[in-house]
Design an enzyme around this catalytic site. Sequence first.
Site, PDB file in Angstrom:
ATOM      1  N   GLU A  26       0.550  -1.309  -0.054  1.00  0.00           N
ATOM      2  CA  GLU A  26       0.255   0.198  -0.093  1.00  0.00           C
ATOM      3  C   GLU A  26       0.896   1.044  -0.263  1.00  0.00           C
ATOM      4  O   GLU A  26       1.914   1.380   0.137  1.00  0.00           O
ATOM      5  CB  GLU A  26      -0.469  -0.248   1.498  1.00  0.00           C
ATOM      6  N   GLU A 172     -12.277  -2.134   2.331  1.00  0.00           N
ATOM      7  CA  GLU A 172     -12.968  -2.680   3.413  1.00  0.00           C
ATOM      8  C   GLU A 172     -13.986  -0.919   3.530  1.00  0.00           C
ATOM      9  O   GLU A 172     -14.845  -0.815   4.883  1.00  0.00           O
ATOM     10  CB  GLU A 172     -11.850  -1.492   4.874  1.00  0.00           C
ATOM     11  N   TYR A 243      -6.701  -9.203  11.273  1.00  0.00           N
ATOM     12  CA  TYR A 243      -5.473  -8.947  11.745  1.00  0.00           C
ATOM     13  C   TYR A 243      -4.939  -9.511  13.308  1.00  0.00           C
ATOM     14  O   TYR A 243      -6.068  -9.141  14.516  1.00  0.00           O
ATOM     15  CB  TYR A 243      -4.964  -7.567  12.058  1.00  0.00           C
ATOM     16  N   GLU A 291      -5.729  -9.251   3.314  1.00  0.00           N
ATOM     17  CA  GLU A 291      -5.104  -8.318   4.360  1.00  0.00           C
ATOM     18  C   GLU A 291      -5.262  -9.032   5.234  1.00  0.00           C
ATOM     19  O   GLU A 291      -6.294 -10.053   6.080  1.00  0.00           O
ATOM     20  CB  GLU A 291      -5.649  -7.151   4.866  1.00  0.00           C
ATOM     21  N   GLN A 352       1.384  -6.166   4.890  1.00  0.00           N
ATOM     22  CA  GLN A 352       2.000  -6.262   4.217  1.00  0.00           C
ATOM     23  C   GLN A 352       2.975  -6.561   3.530  1.00  0.00           C
ATOM     24  O   GLN A 352       4.010  -7.779   4.917  1.00  0.00           O
ATOM     25  CB  GLN A 352       1.621  -4.710   3.800  1.00  0.00           C
TER      26      GLN A 352
END
Length: 503
Positions: A26, A172, A243, A291, A352
């Site tokens: 990103e 998102e 996450y 992600e 990432q």
Amino acid sequence: MKATVVANKDFTIAKIDDRVYGAFLEHLGRAIYTGIHEPDHPTADTHGMRGDVIKLVKDLNIPCVRYPGGNFVSAYNWEDGIGPVEQRPTRLDLAWHTSESNRVGIHEFAAWCDAVDTKMMLAINLGSRGLDEARNFVEYINGPTGSYWGDLRKTNGRAAPFDVKMWCLGNEMDGPWQVGHKTADEYGRLASETAKTLRAFDKSLELIVCGSSNSDMKTYPEWERVVLEHTYESVDHISLHMYFNNRAKNTANYLALNHKLDTYIATIESTIDIVKANKRSKHKVAISFDEWNVWYHSNAQDKDILGGTKGWPHAPRLLEDIYNFEDVLQVGCILNTFIRRSNIVKIACIAQLVNVIAPIMTEPKGAAWRQTIYYPYYFASLYGRGTALNLAVTCPGYDADCADNVSYIDAAGVHDSDAGTLTFFAVNRHGTETLDTEFNLQGFGKATVFEHKVMTHKQLAATNTLHNQTAVVPRDGTGARIEGAGLRVSLPPYSYQMLRLKV
Ligand code: AHR
């Protein structure tokens, strides 16, 4: 403590899609600038891309990289990143409270993807922008010359279409933090119309619609149901993100969290099935887990920049999590989960790739090195390709916050019949007990162990840093042996293992 794992050649889950070993980059912090791009770096190539980073990325054999965001994409103008570099505007990035120079845009990123031998997976801004920009962007990337956007691409140095197949319809969009956040109905309608329009250009595109940002969202999993009701026939994947953190400093609970991930995937698979049944559809939408990673080590230091007290810095140190050995075990368990869920998870991206919550770190003008979590990702990406086996595991377990009876061993098995290999990935979640493990091999014939890698460390908190880049590295394992139809191996407390057999 004993563990038994039965691996039968005919008890399979699915062919693993190589793209579950994808990654994400990103325009955030130093992921791009001084991450992959640093024209003054001694190893820089003609595009200004760091050669030392290219080498570390290439070694990972990554099938696809999602770009350019993330939250960043929801206020991004892709046109800012094309044309002569010196004429590109500097913009304020509203997602991360930084400045974006646009020195890297789609052409530079494409050249980098060629250099690391990966495919682009592009995200479209459906936050501040909409259908028209989406169609222009896709035509610019994939359209023929002889049309407005194709000719502009040619003027900018690239006549042949980039031929990008994977397109994320926003990022998102369920998150109130997202620029242009929408309700499920608002987003579902927009995504559906965007998909229809992009398909009018090219039916073969693979379109990915936004699911939940995590399974703690209040709107989960109704969000997925509503969005799929709008888009089911016109998309190929629904995207999930998650996450992991150990803020509570409870290793047992932390290492059980892939059970929460597993439930998340199972729930969305059921949601897909319900919508499919409602629509009497033959089409099967899959999951793009685009992600995932551990993310919590860096949050305190990021507050000033995100809070705006530092102005609008360009490429500051943001989300620079320094991973430890405990995170190796976590990432091993997460990857095992994707292998076990390979029937429905067809794309997954570690988030990432460089500097920002990443397996690779760099120092401006200096070194690039592997974080601890590089290794389980490396082993899975290189050797976790083939058919996932439905292993039957017998092992004592423990009760954790997110699940009961969490087995001390977390294992995945992959059979590559073309290469004649059988690979096991295993994590011992026990902090003090060795797991005397028997992998009971059924239907594979004669087997020999030809590679065994182990990761252990005296300290769960051990890290790899600029000044000590190899504190946590894999080593060759010892003692794995074939006895009859069984592979016997001892898994030390808190260990990650990869075992490869010729079969
Ligand atoms: O990867 C960091 C951020 O996490 C991404 O920009 C966003 O999509 C997610 O919330």
